[in-house]
Design an enzyme around this catalytic site. Sequence first.
Site, PDB file in Angstrom:
ATOM      1  N   TYR A 101      34.187  35.615  36.605  1.00  0.00           N
ATOM      2  CA  TYR A 101      35.166  36.068  37.596  1.00  0.00           C
ATOM      3  C   TYR A 101      36.546  35.556  37.198  1.00  0.00           C
ATOM      4  CZ  TYR A 101      37.796  36.271  41.974  1.00  0.00           C
ATOM      5  OH  TYR A 101      38.759  36.526  42.916  1.00  0.00           O
ATOM      6  N   GLU A 189      42.203  41.283  40.210  1.00  0.00           N
ATOM      7  CA  GLU A 189      40.912  40.602  40.190  1.00  0.00           C
ATOM      8  C   GLU A 189      39.955  41.315  39.243  1.00  0.00           C
ATOM      9  OE1 GLU A 189      38.482  39.030  43.898  1.00  0.00           O
ATOM     10  OE2 GLU A 189      37.816  41.045  43.384  1.00  0.00           O
TER      11      GLU A 189
END
Length: 401
Positions: A101, A189
Amino acid sequence: MDLVEYQGKQYFERYGLPVPPGETADTVAEAEAAAERLGYPVVVKAQVQVGGRGKAGGVKVAYSRQEVAEHAGNILGMDIKGHVVRRLWIEAATDIAKEYYASFTLDRAAKLHLAMVSARGGVDIEQVVEEDPDAIARLHVNPLDGVTLQTLRELVDLAGLDLRAQEGAAEILAKLYDCYIEGDADLVEINPLVLTTDGQVRVLDAKVTLDDDAAFRHPEWAQIADLGQIDERERLAKSKGLQYIGLNGSVGIIANGAGLAMSTLDVVNQVGGAAANFLDIGGGADSDVMANALEVINTDPNVRVILVNIFGGIVRCDDIARGILAALERVDISSQIVLRLDGTNEAEARRIIAERSSEQILSEPTMLSAARRAVELAGTPGTPGRPGTLGTPGPRGGSSE
Ligand code: GDP
Ligand code: MN
């Protein structure tokens, strides 16, 4: 403005981030054609503005044309958390070894940018935060200093990314930061950022929120159109430069100033009604602005009555009154209008409205009484529209006080 995945990936690509090749498809046939061009296997991905598409069945790997058709057929029209899938992204599939991530966002409390990186990617990051907050490495970045590749190397190391992924991940983070800053995003993101089985680091998902206030610097954002994701009314309002948010009630609202518009929503609620929208016409309120505002509200079939609530400060009430009358001559408005004008030149404004008023415009002296009147009118189903009498003097010579 939130981008869907493929738009986010296309945005990333401008800044050199490694994104797998892909194509959009709005039909099963287009999905098959795209897959034939890309080569198998491909991933068929729902393009909606919510996360968790994978879990919901909106992300599927296909190994043949037949499987593409099957998955595309299932995913198109699928409802994912209230979002109906109208577009797919067909992407060359990646062999995944590890999922990570990575993101940059604004930490408003700290007044700094915040980078977050985790070796536990692919899953809902909120869940990781809850279960294992230490699994996320954080770095605050002062916008004046920016961030160096060396600092990003330390960050991915701290996050515990596999050694062979670290250099690639740090380089991606550097480009992601440029995209975030130069691209005027509030959030970028990547979840998952992946290490492929052959040792490459790749971007497999993209979530990008652009800062609307920076739109003036980005004429190219106008190209980022998105079918069916934005409320039709909001699209029209935006094209006319109005601050408009569509809601579900039956009282259309026009006010000047965001604060007054919000108070108007509250007062309508307080007297038992529900607003159909938030619309702030801002400082200017000439007939063009009024006509545009009335036109946008008029396209909403739920609207039964329009409440115009203006406080004249710098803007003068008599100008607003003239603006409304001129607007009514230009656009066919089917609802009645309850008007509250208060402040600079209000007496003159009332006189103008009273002189020209039809049954369609009802003046009220206070915000509360105006809201009551509007909610009362909205509550009477089947009130006939009066498109024929717009802006023309009413038979009773005026209903204002
Ligand atoms: P989200 O569920 O909405 O966040 O959609 P993602 O784009 O993140 O996809 C969900 C999951 O699908 C990812 O975490 C991966 O595990 C898987 N996935 C996505 N793309 C690929 C791919 O190219 N190959 C493989 N094998 N899995 C993929
Ligand atoms: Mn994802």
